[in-house]
Design an enzyme around this catalytic site. Sequence first.
Site, PDB file in Angstrom:
ATOM      1  N   GLY A 152      29.414  35.842  49.382  1.00  0.00           N
ATOM      2  CA  GLY A 152      29.427  36.336  48.013  1.00  0.00           C
ATOM      3  C   GLY A 152      29.215  37.831  47.854  1.00  0.00           C
TER       4      GLY A 152
ATOM      5  N   ASP B 127      49.305  35.211  48.278  1.00  0.00           N
ATOM      6  CA  ASP B 127      49.214  36.678  48.197  1.00  0.00           C
ATOM      7  C   ASP B 127      50.507  37.317  47.691  1.00  0.00           C
ATOM      8  OD1 ASP B 127      46.626  36.485  49.298  1.00  0.00           O
ATOM      9  OD2 ASP B 127      47.408  36.570  51.332  1.00  0.00           O
TER      10      ASP B 127
ATOM     11  N   ALA C 281      36.902  49.828  49.515  1.00  0.00           N
ATOM     12  CA  ALA C 281      38.068  49.371  48.745  1.00  0.00           C
ATOM     13  C   ALA C 281      37.774  48.149  47.873  1.00  0.00           C
ATOM     14  CB  ALA C 281      39.232  49.084  49.689  1.00  0.00           C
TER      15      ALA C 281
ATOM     16  N   ASN D 222      42.802  37.857  42.513  1.00  0.00           N
ATOM     17  CA  ASN D 222      42.289  37.686  43.868  1.00  0.00           C
ATOM     18  C   ASN D 222      42.118  39.056  44.512  1.00  0.00           C
ATOM     19  OD1 ASN D 222      41.693  36.188  46.345  1.00  0.00           O
ATOM     20  ND2 ASN D 222      43.661  36.959  47.082  1.00  0.00           N
TER      21      ASN D 222
ATOM     22  N   GLU E 187      52.117  31.032  42.465  1.00  0.00           N
ATOM     23  CA  GLU E 187      52.216  29.842  43.332  1.00  0.00           C
ATOM     24  C   GLU E 187      52.353  30.186  44.813  1.00  0.00           C
ATOM     25  OE1 GLU E 187      52.981  28.420  39.254  1.00  0.00           O
ATOM     26  OE2 GLU E 187      53.623  30.169  40.403  1.00  0.00           O
TER      27      GLU E 187
ATOM     28  N   HIS F 175      42.298  40.780  48.244  1.00  0.00           N
ATOM     29  CA  HIS F 175      42.752  40.517  49.612  1.00  0.00           C
ATOM     30  C   HIS F 175      42.487  41.750  50.468  1.00  0.00           C
ATOM     31  CE1 HIS F 175      45.061  38.684  52.816  1.00  0.00           C
ATOM     32  NE2 HIS F 175      45.648  39.854  52.995  1.00  0.00           N
TER      33      HIS F 175
ATOM     34  N   ARG G  67      42.642  15.147  47.794  1.00  0.00           N
ATOM     35  CA  ARG G  67      42.712  16.535  47.341  1.00  0.00           C
ATOM     36  C   ARG G  67      43.061  16.594  45.860  1.00  0.00           C
ATOM     37  NH1 ARG G  67      42.151  21.897  49.126  1.00  0.00           N
ATOM     38  NH2 ARG G  67      41.047  20.772  50.747  1.00  0.00           N
TER      39      ARG G  67
END
Length: 211
Positions: free
Chosen positions: A12, A151, A180, A108, A148, A110, A66
Amino acid sequence: MLRIAVLVSGGGTNLQAIIDSIADGRITNTEIAAVISNNASAYALERAEKAGISARCISPKSYQTRAEFNEALLAAVDEAGVDLIVLAGFLVVIPEAMIARYRNRIINIHPSLIPSFCGTGYYGLKVHEAVLARGVKVTGATCHFVDEGTDTGPIIFQKAVEVREGDTPKALQRRVMEEAEWVILPRAIDRIANGAVSVEDGLVHIRQQEA
């Protein structure tokens, strides 16, 4: 006030960067409504609790399929009543139903300069191992909207980080986070919270901050 849910799987550190940035004013007009982890032992859950933030674990291990897990995850986000979902080291494939419901409202972070070193199999330390194995001189981080693909969503911000002689994957990972990830993720949240980010034809447009 932008209400966000932060989804995490591990320590985290990016969650902490968001918490700290709200506290020191780098992120404005924002509150963390929920922290959700797929990992019951994730230290991120402790970080949330220490900050007085609602935190819970929704683990795939608790569900027979799932599909059931995906439904539970989406239900938890819906219950939190959030405007934005922030993936901060969340190592679970996001359900397509969630992407559809929260179109251009999931971001997100990355740890590379997309389109380099991204996609299936590139996560965590593996990204930095690949960077060093390839011998590139500049890496960095990318904050992007989630679609979908893996990245492949519209890019919001990128920030470059120099690769130094003698770097180890862990040393590089730490520097990419500090120089960054912890810079552009809070910046993206702040700009979204203040209505300065829009997506048109798959490209992100950012209104400049007023002086």
